[in-house]
Write an enzyme that holds these catalytic residues in place. Structure first.
Site, PDB file in Angstrom:
ATOM      1  N   THR A  63      -5.587  -2.765  11.488  1.00 13.46           N
ATOM      2  CA  THR A  63      -6.465  -2.162  12.514  1.00 13.46           C
ATOM      3  C   THR A  63      -5.865  -0.922  13.179  1.00 13.46           C
ATOM      4  OG1 THR A  63      -5.589  -3.495  14.328  1.00 13.46           O
ATOM      5  CG2 THR A  63      -7.422  -4.449  13.083  1.00 13.46           C
ATOM      6  N   TRP A  64      -4.821  -0.335  12.572  1.00 15.64           N
ATOM      7  CA  TRP A  64      -4.260   0.881  13.176  1.00 15.64           C
ATOM      8  C   TRP A  64      -5.330   1.974  13.163  1.00 15.64           C
ATOM      9  CZ3 TRP A  64       0.498   4.102  11.056  1.00 15.64           C
ATOM     10  CH2 TRP A  64       0.954   4.954  12.083  1.00 15.64           C
ATOM     11  N   ASP A 121      -4.460  -7.975  11.745  1.00 11.11           N
ATOM     12  CA  ASP A 121      -3.220  -7.433  12.307  1.00 11.11           C
ATOM     13  C   ASP A 121      -3.523  -6.322  13.299  1.00 11.11           C
ATOM     14  OD1 ASP A 121      -0.167  -6.962  12.076  1.00 11.11           O
ATOM     15  OD2 ASP A 121      -1.017  -4.969  11.766  1.00 11.11           O
ATOM     16  N   TYR A 179      -1.473   0.246  19.240  1.00 18.43           N
ATOM     17  CA  TYR A 179      -2.594   0.911  18.583  1.00 18.43           C
ATOM     18  C   TYR A 179      -3.655   1.283  19.620  1.00 18.43           C
ATOM     19  CZ  TYR A 179      -0.467  -1.073  14.325  1.00 18.43           C
ATOM     20  OH  TYR A 179       0.408  -1.433  13.326  1.00 18.43           O
ATOM     21  N   GLN A 222       7.124  -7.628   8.573  1.00 23.10           N
ATOM     22  CA  GLN A 222       6.033  -6.741   8.148  1.00 23.10           C
ATOM     23  C   GLN A 222       6.621  -5.367   7.862  1.00 23.10           C
ATOM     24  OE1 GLN A 222       2.623  -4.517  10.481  1.00 23.10           O
ATOM     25  NE2 GLN A 222       2.015  -6.656  10.253  1.00 23.10           N
ATOM     26  N   TYR A 258       2.486  -3.481   4.775  1.00 24.63           N
ATOM     27  CA  TYR A 258       1.582  -2.581   5.511  1.00 24.63           C
ATOM     28  C   TYR A 258       1.384  -1.256   4.770  1.00 24.63           C
ATOM     29  CZ  TYR A 258       5.335   0.089   8.140  1.00 24.63           C
ATOM     30  OH  TYR A 258       6.383   0.879   8.535  1.00 24.63           O
TER      31      TYR A 258
HETATM   32  P1  NAP Z   1      -3.725   1.666   4.685  1.00 19.77           P
HETATM   33  O1  NAP Z   1      -4.313   0.356   4.940  1.00 19.77           O
HETATM   34  O2  NAP Z   1      -2.841   1.869   3.515  1.00 19.77           O
HETATM   35  O3  NAP Z   1      -4.863   2.787   4.608  1.00 19.77           O
HETATM   36  C1  NAP Z   1      -5.896   2.905   5.545  1.00 19.77           C
HETATM   37  C2  NAP Z   1      -6.723   4.136   5.157  1.00 19.77           C
HETATM   38  O4  NAP Z   1      -7.260   3.922   3.847  1.00 19.77           O
HETATM   39  C3  NAP Z   1      -7.886   4.403   6.077  1.00 19.77           C
HETATM   40  O5  NAP Z   1      -8.018   5.801   6.193  1.00 19.77           O
HETATM   41  C4  NAP Z   1      -9.086   3.825   5.324  1.00 19.77           C
HETATM   42  O6  NAP Z   1     -10.248   4.555   5.583  1.00 19.77           O
HETATM   43  C5  NAP Z   1      -8.682   4.042   3.892  1.00 19.77           C
HETATM   44  N1  NAP Z   1      -9.252   3.008   3.022  1.00 19.77           N
HETATM   45  C6  NAP Z   1      -9.324   1.684   3.224  1.00 19.77           C
HETATM   46  N2  NAP Z   1      -9.902   1.065   2.173  1.00 19.77           N
HETATM   47  C7  NAP Z   1     -10.206   2.047   1.282  1.00 19.77           C
HETATM   48  C8  NAP Z   1     -10.818   2.047   0.021  1.00 19.77           C
HETATM   49  N3  NAP Z   1     -11.223   0.907  -0.569  1.00 19.77           N
HETATM   50  N4  NAP Z   1     -10.976   3.239  -0.622  1.00 19.77           N
HETATM   51  C9  NAP Z   1     -10.569   4.399  -0.052  1.00 19.77           C
HETATM   52  N5  NAP Z   1      -9.968   4.454   1.147  1.00 19.77           N
HETATM   53  C10 NAP Z   1      -9.789   3.282   1.821  1.00 19.77           C
HETATM   54  O7  NAP Z   1      -2.889   2.203   5.959  1.00 19.77           O
HETATM   55  P2  NAP Z   1      -2.492   1.631   7.372  1.00 19.77           P
HETATM   56  O8  NAP Z   1      -3.668   1.529   8.237  1.00 19.77           O
HETATM   57  O9  NAP Z   1      -1.341   2.470   7.826  1.00 19.77           O
HETATM   58  O10 NAP Z   1      -1.874   0.193   7.069  1.00 19.77           O
HETATM   59  C11 NAP Z   1      -2.608  -1.004   7.146  1.00 19.77           C
HETATM   60  C12 NAP Z   1      -2.296  -1.780   8.408  1.00 19.77           C
HETATM   61  O11 NAP Z   1      -0.919  -2.128   8.466  1.00 19.77           O
HETATM   62  C13 NAP Z   1      -2.482  -0.959   9.683  1.00 19.77           C
HETATM   63  O12 NAP Z   1      -3.836  -0.765   9.987  1.00 19.77           O
HETATM   64  C14 NAP Z   1      -1.702  -1.792  10.656  1.00 19.77           C
HETATM   65  O13 NAP Z   1      -2.421  -2.950  11.014  1.00 19.77           O
HETATM   66  C15 NAP Z   1      -0.479  -2.141   9.805  1.00 19.77           C
HETATM   67  N6  NAP Z   1       0.647  -1.184   9.959  1.00 19.77           N
HETATM   68  C16 NAP Z   1       1.792  -1.629  10.536  1.00 19.77           C
HETATM   69  C17 NAP Z   1       2.858  -0.760  10.711  1.00 19.77           C
HETATM   70  C18 NAP Z   1       4.129  -1.267  11.354  1.00 19.77           C
HETATM   71  O14 NAP Z   1       4.982  -0.465  11.727  1.00 19.77           O
HETATM   72  N7  NAP Z   1       4.295  -2.566  11.493  1.00 19.77           N
HETATM   73  C19 NAP Z   1       2.777   0.568  10.300  1.00 19.77           C
HETATM   74  C20 NAP Z   1       1.602   0.999   9.665  1.00 19.77           C
HETATM   75  C21 NAP Z   1       0.562   0.104   9.496  1.00 19.77           C
HETATM   76  P3  NAP Z   1     -11.447   3.983   6.495  1.00 19.77           P
HETATM   77  O15 NAP Z   1     -10.824   3.656   7.805  1.00 19.77           O
HETATM   78  O16 NAP Z   1     -12.421   5.099   6.513  1.00 19.77           O
HETATM   79  O17 NAP Z   1     -11.984   2.761   5.809  1.00 19.77           O
END
Ligand code: NAP
Length: 281
Positions: free
Chosen positions: A23-24, A52, A57, A167, A195
């Site tokens: 949900t970032w 998550d 965020y 994570q 992530y």
């Molecule tokens: P991600 O999940 O790798 O990518 C999210 C991006 O991909 C968004 O722009 C989304 O667009 C796009 N997307 C999603 N599904 C898609 C699909 N089927 N086809 C094309 N594009 C798609 O990146 P993330 O948000 O960085 O990582 C996931 C989660 O991990 C975060 O949201 C957070 O909860 C967690 N996180 C944790 C940390 C940490 O330090 N612990 C760091 C980074 C992330 P739309 O929004 O337009 O769907």
């Protein structure tokens, strides 16, 4: 109705789905909230019940979006949030948890993580986690962005065996943990939560993934997710802000990569040959 999402066991024995929802960036733009809530609700319907979030965020705005999405559905959700390292003193962690519970409109978190190593001794944060666990405010605790040395410190604490997950950044373009952290965690049955599994959307345009996807009628993002999901012992948490992306991500579970696909992916994204510094986003 699609098949149930496969699960893995946390060290406590509790099972959680291997495909959840990140949900970032949710809650940053009020105009997108309706679509974000609809996306999370569809994810719950499709069995991606691990959600998550983090106090960091959107300054709590993501937790508020999640609260709306899980309203009336709290018991079917495995809810994860994180304490910001600047708050990770004993008193700060206790207060941060109360604030997250209020924003999430719930009485407990299923998993509470330290977002990344902080200037406070980790023993102090873990003491606060244990206090929260005893009070029923959190059910499990874990860490995020901890390298193997930092994990050694955690597991050596009296409450160390309670650590439920680490994570970390993991996807085909970020395979560094395969050289050290991943085998270290596997040996101790501490599951990793991966992530940015599609590299914040950047892998959705990758030509090597597109080539393999064309053989499976799948998108590059689905190939990136399928490669992680086939390992079976990771929690994978893509963030999707639209119902279309949620459907696509859920369908990645049905893909079966062949040995030839896997060899091609190893050529395009070579595994590490030696340990490197843990990467973060
Ligand atoms: P991600 O999940 O790798 O990518 C999210 C991006 O991909 C968004 O722009 C989304 O667009 C796009 N997307 C999603 N599904 C898609 C699909 N089927 N086809 C094309 N594009 C798609 O990146 P993330 O948000 O960085 O990582 C996931 C989660 O991990 C975060 O949201 C957070 O909860 C967690 N996180 C944790 C940390 C940490 O330090 N612990 C760091 C980074 C992330 P739309 O929004 O337009 O769907």
């Amino acid at each position: 109705m699609p098949d149930a999402v496969p699960t893995l066991s946390l060290p406590s024995g509790e099972t959680v789905p291997i495909l959840g929802q990140g949900t970032w960036r949710m809650g940053e733009n009020g105009k997108k909230a309706k679509a974000e809530i609809a996306a999370l609700r569809l994810g719950l319907d499709l069995g991606m019940t691990l959600i998550d979030t983090a106090e960091m965020y959107a300054d709590g705005g993501s937790e508020e979006v999640v609260a709306e999405a899980i309203a009336g559905r709290r018991d079917e959700t495995f809810l994860v949030s994180k304490v910001w390292p600047g708050n990770a003193s004993r008193a700060g962690t206790l207060a941060a948890c109360e604030n997250s519970l209020r924003r999430l409109r719930t009485d407990r978190l299923d998993l509470y993580l330290l977002h990344w190593p902080s200037r406070f001794p980790v023993a102090e944060t873990v003491d606060a986690f244990e206090q929260l666990r005893a009070a029923g405010k959190i059910r499990h605790w874990g860490v995020s962005n901890f390298d193997p040395g930092e994990m050694e410190e955690v597991v050596s604490l009296p409450a160390g065996p309670q650590v439920a997950t680490n994570q970390v950044l993991y996807n085909l373009t970020r395979r560094g943990i395969e050289a050290d952290l991943l085998p270290w965690c596997r040996a101790r049955k501490i599951p990793i939560m991966a992530y940015s599994p599609i590299e914040q959307g950047r892998m959705a345009r990758h030509p090597a993934l597109a080539a393999i996807g064309s053989r499976h009628q799948a998108t590059p993002a689905q190939i990136a997710l399928a490669w992680l999901l086939r390992q079976g012992d990771l929690m994978v948490i893509p963030k999707a802000g639209s119902v279309e992306h949620v459907r696509e991500n859920r369908a990645a579970l049905d893909l079966r990569l062949t040995e030839a696909d896997l060899a091609e992916l190893d050529r395009a994204f070579p595994p590490p040959t030696r340990p490197r510094k843990l990467q973060m986003l």
